[in-house]
Design a protein around this motif. Structure first.
Motif, PDB file in Angstrom:
ATOM      1  N   ALA A   1       0.797  -1.039   0.007  1.00  0.00           N
ATOM      2  CA  ALA A   1       0.148   0.086   0.222  1.00  0.00           C
ATOM      3  C   ALA A   1       0.848   1.248  -0.030  1.00  0.00           C
ATOM      4  O   ALA A   1       0.601   2.254  -0.808  1.00  0.00           O
ATOM      5  N   ARG A   2       2.018   1.065   0.724  1.00  0.00           N
ATOM      6  CA  ARG A   2       2.759   2.213   0.951  1.00  0.00           C
ATOM      7  C   ARG A   2       3.579   2.457  -0.725  1.00  0.00           C
ATOM      8  O   ARG A   2       3.733   3.624  -1.186  1.00  0.00           O
ATOM      9  N   LEU A   3       3.994   1.396  -1.327  1.00  0.00           N
ATOM     10  CA  LEU A   3       4.753   1.501  -2.318  1.00  0.00           C
ATOM     11  C   LEU A   3       3.806   2.102  -3.453  1.00  0.00           C
ATOM     12  O   LEU A   3       4.167   2.902  -4.541  1.00  0.00           O
ATOM     13  N   ALA A   4       2.587   1.670  -3.499  1.00  0.00           N
ATOM     14  CA  ALA A   4       1.651   2.181  -4.690  1.00  0.00           C
ATOM     15  C   ALA A   4       0.940   3.392  -3.958  1.00  0.00           C
ATOM     16  O   ALA A   4      -0.203   3.404  -4.740  1.00  0.00           O
ATOM     17  N   ALA A   5       1.559   4.168  -3.485  1.00  0.00           N
ATOM     18  CA  ALA A   5       0.964   5.524  -3.027  1.00  0.00           C
ATOM     19  C   ALA A   5       0.543   6.523  -4.088  1.00  0.00           C
ATOM     20  O   ALA A   5      -0.536   7.262  -3.820  1.00  0.00           O
ATOM     21  N   SER A   6       1.046   6.286  -5.277  1.00  0.00           N
ATOM     22  CA  SER A   6       0.614   7.387  -6.207  1.00  0.00           C
ATOM     23  C   SER A   6      -0.493   6.674  -7.060  1.00  0.00           C
ATOM     24  O   SER A   6      -1.098   7.117  -7.967  1.00  0.00           O
ATOM     25  N   ALA A   7      -1.035   5.355  -6.706  1.00  0.00           N
ATOM     26  CA  ALA A   7      -1.815   4.782  -7.701  1.00  0.00           C
ATOM     27  C   ALA A   7      -3.360   5.346  -7.474  1.00  0.00           C
ATOM     28  O   ALA A   7      -3.584   6.141  -6.240  1.00  0.00           O
ATOM     29  N   ASP A   8      -4.333   5.436  -8.681  1.00  0.00           N
ATOM     30  CA  ASP A   8      -5.376   6.309  -8.358  1.00  0.00           C
ATOM     31  C   ASP A   8      -6.339   5.704  -9.243  1.00  0.00           C
ATOM     32  O   ASP A   8      -6.102   4.380  -9.613  1.00  0.00           O
ATOM     33  N   GLY A   9      -7.702   5.841  -9.064  1.00  0.00           N
ATOM     34  CA  GLY A   9      -8.969   5.094 -10.029  1.00  0.00           C
ATOM     35  C   GLY A   9      -9.359   4.087  -9.564  1.00  0.00           C
ATOM     36  O   GLY A   9      -9.567   4.015  -7.920  1.00  0.00           O
ATOM     37  N   LYS A  10      -9.203   2.690 -10.184  1.00  0.00           N
ATOM     38  CA  LYS A  10      -9.824   1.715  -9.607  1.00  0.00           C
ATOM     39  C   LYS A  10      -8.700   0.516  -9.382  1.00  0.00           C
ATOM     40  O   LYS A  10      -7.813   0.593 -10.311  1.00  0.00           O
ATOM     41  N   TRP A  11      -8.840  -0.043  -8.232  1.00  0.00           N
ATOM     42  CA  TRP A  11      -7.946  -0.963  -7.694  1.00  0.00           C
ATOM     43  C   TRP A  11      -8.611  -2.410  -7.735  1.00  0.00           C
ATOM     44  O   TRP A  11      -9.775  -2.565  -7.244  1.00  0.00           O
TER      45      TRP A  11
END
Length: 193
Positions: free
Chosen positions: A47-57
């Motif tokens: 979750a920390r590594l993917a901090a820039s993820a947005d939209g749908k997971w």
């Protein structure tokens, strides 16, 4: 002492796993004693590594919600889909999302290869399948320009090598927080050869 919302949610989630595990085997019984370090810590790292993820997971083969529910806890702004074919595990996931008050979670009870493409910006999976097969699942459900966050064990390097026979992709390996031989693979630009 002030306890964060995330810490409270993680503690409640761990309690739920312990409560439901005898009935539906969400995690190996031998790992229940060290649930936080063995299962939750790596998912927090993802979750920390993917901090820039947005939209749908979308979390493929969610099982007990690792890492999908952890992502939902730490990233309430994301729409998090949990895809699980086992109806009992799907019931657990729905119950956990309700008890943890996670308004951003949708549970899909279906097989990865049968459900219509979910077109996720980010996909995660943990202990689901060897990488060559797993990438076919990712390819089916990943939106153009999306990334996969795949938690792999100590054979991850040979799996990456084997996957390159059928797939072109960029990969960044992030060390596991709990096992020096394991990794979280950040995969982008996935294309079938």
């Amino acid at each position: 002492m002030i306890v964060s919302r995330e810490t409270e949610s993680l503690e409640k989630y761990a309690e739920l796993i312990r409560k439901w595990n005898p009935a539906i085997n969400l995690v190996a019984t031998s790992t229940l004693r060290d649930l936080k370090n063995r299962h939750i810590a790596d998912c927090q790292e993802l979750a920390r590594l993917a901090a820039s993820a947005d939209g749908k997971w979308v979390d493929l083969g969610s099982g007990g919600g690792l890492p999908g529910l952890i992502v939902a806890i730490f990233r309430p702004e994301l729409s998090v889909g949990l895809l699980e074919s086992d109806k009992r595990k799907s019931s657990f996931l729905r119950n956990a999302a309700r008890e943890l008050n996670l308004q951003n979670v949708i549970v899909y009870t279906d097989r990865i290869e049968k459900i219509a493409p979910l077109l996720a910006n980010s996909i995660s999976a943990r202990a689901l399948a060897p990488l060559p097969l797993l990438l076919s699942y990712v390819d089916r459900h990943l939106a153009l320009g999306g990334k996969a966050w795949l938690m792999k064990g100590r054979n991850w390097q040979s799996e990456v090598q084997a996957a390159r026979a059928d797939w072109n992709f960029e990969v960044i390996s992030h060390p596991s927080a709990t096992d020096p031989d394991a990794a979280i693979l950040e995969i982008s630009e996935l294309r079938h050869v």
